[in-house]
Design an enzyme around this catalytic site. Sequence first.
Site, PDB file in Angstrom:
ATOM      1  N   GLY A  50      55.314  50.968  51.685  1.00 40.15           N
ATOM      2  CA  GLY A  50      55.226  49.823  52.598  1.00 40.15           C
ATOM      3  C   GLY A  50      53.863  49.179  52.376  1.00 40.15           C
ATOM      4  N   GLY A 213      43.560  40.570  35.141  1.00 38.40           N
ATOM      5  CA  GLY A 213      42.552  40.432  36.192  1.00 38.40           C
ATOM      6  C   GLY A 213      42.936  39.497  37.314  1.00 38.40           C
ATOM      7  CG  ASP A 241      50.060  47.218  48.439  1.00 37.48           C
ATOM      8  OD1 ASP A 241      50.199  46.032  48.804  1.00 37.48           O
ATOM      9  OD2 ASP A 241      51.009  47.985  48.259  1.00 37.48           O
ATOM     10  CB  ALA A 271      46.050  51.452  42.340  1.00 36.55           C
TER      11      ALA A 271
HETATM   12  P1  ADP Z   1      50.988  43.049  42.068  1.00 34.12           P
HETATM   13  O1  ADP Z   1      51.091  44.540  41.957  1.00 34.12           O
HETATM   14  O2  ADP Z   1      50.855  42.578  43.491  1.00 34.12           O
HETATM   15  O3  ADP Z   1      52.024  42.281  41.288  1.00 34.12           O
HETATM   16  P2  ADP Z   1      49.062  42.680  39.912  1.00 34.12           P
HETATM   17  O4  ADP Z   1      50.051  43.332  38.996  1.00 34.12           O
HETATM   18  O5  ADP Z   1      48.609  41.310  39.555  1.00 34.12           O
HETATM   19  O6  ADP Z   1      49.572  42.670  41.423  1.00 34.12           O
HETATM   20  O7  ADP Z   1      47.805  43.661  39.997  1.00 34.12           O
HETATM   21  C1  ADP Z   1      46.766  43.526  40.929  1.00 34.12           C
HETATM   22  C2  ADP Z   1      45.454  43.902  40.269  1.00 34.12           C
HETATM   23  O8  ADP Z   1      45.524  45.272  39.808  1.00 34.12           O
HETATM   24  C3  ADP Z   1      45.112  43.070  39.039  1.00 34.12           C
HETATM   25  O9  ADP Z   1      44.358  41.914  39.387  1.00 34.12           O
HETATM   26  C4  ADP Z   1      44.278  44.041  38.221  1.00 34.12           C
HETATM   27  O10 ADP Z   1      42.933  44.046  38.650  1.00 34.12           O
HETATM   28  C5  ADP Z   1      44.900  45.395  38.539  1.00 34.12           C
HETATM   29  N1  ADP Z   1      45.912  45.739  37.523  1.00 34.12           N
HETATM   30  C6  ADP Z   1      47.253  45.579  37.600  1.00 34.12           C
HETATM   31  N2  ADP Z   1      47.859  45.961  36.451  1.00 34.12           N
HETATM   32  C7  ADP Z   1      46.880  46.394  35.636  1.00 34.12           C
HETATM   33  C8  ADP Z   1      46.824  46.926  34.302  1.00 34.12           C
HETATM   34  N3  ADP Z   1      47.948  47.094  33.578  1.00 34.12           N
HETATM   35  N4  ADP Z   1      45.611  47.266  33.791  1.00 34.12           N
HETATM   36  C9  ADP Z   1      44.483  47.111  34.498  1.00 34.12           C
HETATM   37  N5  ADP Z   1      44.461  46.613  35.750  1.00 34.12           N
HETATM   38  C10 ADP Z   1      45.633  46.253  36.317  1.00 34.12           C
END
Ligand code: ADP
Length: 294
Positions: A50, A213, A241, A271
Amino acid sequence: ISATPAVTPAATIAITVVGSVNLDLVARGSRLPLPGETVTGATFARHPGGKGANQALAAQRLGAAVRLIAAVGRDSAADEAMTLLHSGGVDLQHCWHDDRQPTGVALVSVATGGENQIMVAPGANACLTPPRLPDDLGASVICQLEVPLETVCAVAARQPEFLCLNLAPAQPLPHATLATASLIVVNETEAAFFGTELDHCPGLIATTHGARGATLHQHGCQIATALPPTVAVLDTTGAGDAFVAALTLALLEGQPADVALHFACAAGAFATTRHGAQPALPTRREVLELLGRP
Ligand code: ADP
């Protein structure tokens, strides 16, 4: 960048999260089923989830004092969904067990390549209606869109000093609500959904681009951009999150926009290095170590 947030923040920041609690039921298989088809041979895991719960725990691990306002059912799934919030020290006094609805559940199917399909049954999350909001919401509030939109609008109408709106999952919201936010966070899909409407909001607009990023805009102008550190990606659940919680906290601590954005990108990247959303959320020290500042 030369600066990062201090290992121990000068003062503990209090944040209220108004949002969802779900139990994620995750099946990992070779491929996703077509409509009407059954795919067997998958492996199964259950994770607390969630967006509200994830962001509350993320902010707490990063050093904030977090209160979560949420609804769960009166069932065993509720205890399972709240386990890590409990042990993480999030204030759960404003979470209640609804007698009529079950705890929210997300049915997640993941294929080998990472492609997924998610069906959410909000259950008790739908009971988080405006009358359930406490009189005092506190100065700093984070909301997402997994609870009734009228509740998000009611929070905005109270005009907290700092309101972060994470527009996930994307749904239309009154402009007045968007315009109240000090910070709006969207991923690429959500950014496309809202289009230029966000340019007309006075707050900061953070857009995340996965491994590429994130950017920070205000009034349609870019004011900061950041790349995440390179990490060994295992599971991207919870990255968004962690980003929302970290950016909100760093801005509330008074960090400059680019420092706050780098901190948030590093939290999101961290994460992705562990399975599940909540078990993967970093502590403040883990984010600073990833930024090369132990
Ligand atoms: P959501 O999970 O909400 O779709 P994103 O995939 O854009 O969001 O990820 C949020 C942030 O987590 C990114 O801005 C980046 O900093 C980090 N992140 C996500 N995926 C990766 C990755 N494959 N490698 C490094 N950082 C990541």
